[in-house]
Design a protein around this motif. Structure first.
Motif, short mmCIF file in Angstrom:
data_model
loop_
_atom_site.label_atom_id
_atom_site.label_comp_id
_atom_site.label_asym_id
_atom_site.label_seq_id
_atom_site.Cartn_x
_atom_site.Cartn_y
_atom_site.Cartn_z
N ASN A 105 -36.90 92.46 -7.38
CA ASN A 105 -36.34 92.81 -8.67
C ASN A 105 -37.10 94.00 -9.23
OD1 ASN A 105 -34.60 92.55 -10.83
ND2 ASN A 105 -35.36 90.57 -11.49
N SER A 106 -36.71 94.42 -10.40
CA SER A 106 -37.46 95.41 -11.14
C SER A 106 -37.81 94.77 -12.48
CB SER A 106 -36.66 96.70 -11.33
OG SER A 106 -37.51 97.71 -11.85
N VAL A 107 -38.37 95.54 -13.36
CA VAL A 107 -38.74 95.05 -14.69
C VAL A 107 -38.27 96.08 -15.71
CG1 VAL A 107 -40.73 93.78 -13.80
CG2 VAL A 107 -41.04 96.12 -14.62
N ALA A 108 -38.22 95.67 -16.96
CA ALA A 108 -37.88 96.62 -18.02
C ALA A 108 -39.08 97.47 -18.39
CB ALA A 108 -37.38 95.86 -19.24
N ALA A 109 -40.28 96.89 -18.23
CA ALA A 109 -41.51 97.62 -18.56
C ALA A 109 -42.70 96.93 -17.89
CB ALA A 109 -41.73 97.67 -20.06
N VAL A 110 -43.74 97.71 -17.68
CA VAL A 110 -45.03 97.18 -17.22
C VAL A 110 -46.10 97.82 -18.10
CG1 VAL A 110 -45.27 98.91 -15.38
CG2 VAL A 110 -46.57 96.79 -15.26
N THR A 111 -47.00 96.99 -18.61
CA THR A 111 -48.04 97.52 -19.48
C THR A 111 -49.20 98.06 -18.66
OG1 THR A 111 -49.30 95.46 -19.70
CG2 THR A 111 -47.45 95.81 -21.25
#
Length: 154
Positions: free
Chosen positions: A55-61
């Motif tokens: 999958n992907s993500v909307a954001a990574v900090t």
């Protein structure tokens, strides 16, 4: 192997390779072949606990937290821990300083793009009905983040 709904995976060709290439035991084609009403429980189980989720993500900090947003929540269980292994493919543009900025990115950037896609594909709007924040992986070796140096996806 289950691929989440992701522009990053679509644009990179990963989604097509997994779901149509015949090299993997892909969950998505199996789910699409099941009658939605009669097979709802089977679909739910297939999506919640595959051997692998990609999958992907909307954001990574910058501290490593991954933020995923979903309208239905169907892809979140696998990412949260239901899948034995998880691979998150993340474009460089999704790296943000902190969780507050990540949540703003979801609302101000990812949601409008997903809403436009949902209206075109399904004829109805999208919404951020569920959020998943992964701060750490308690099972060593389960999760892998592939951080791409180029902007891919939203």
């Amino acid at each position: 192997m289950f691929t989440g709904a992701s522009e990053t995976l679509r644009l990179s060709g990963i989604d097509e390779d997994i779901n149509t290439g015949g090299r993997y035991d892909a969950v998505r084609p199996r789910v699409l072949a099941i009658d939605r009403a009669a097979g709802a429980d089977e679909i739910r189980r297939l999506l919640a606990s595959p051997d692998y989720v990609v999958n992907s993500v909307a954001a990574v900090t910058e501290t490593g937290s991954l933020v995923l947003a979903s309208g239905s929540g169907s892809q979140l269980p696998a990412n949260a821990g239901g899948a034995a292994h998880a691979v998150w493919v993340v474009g460089a543009q999704k790296v943000v300083p902190d969780l507050g900025t990540a949540l703003r990115r979801v609302e101000e950037h990812a949601l409008p793009l997903e809403d436009a896609r949902a209206r075109e594909v399904y004829g109805s709007p999208s919404a951020v009905n569920r959020l998943l924040v992964l701060n750490a992986e308690p099972r060593p070796g389960r999760g892998t983040v592939l951080l791409l140096r180029v902007a891919v996806g939203h």
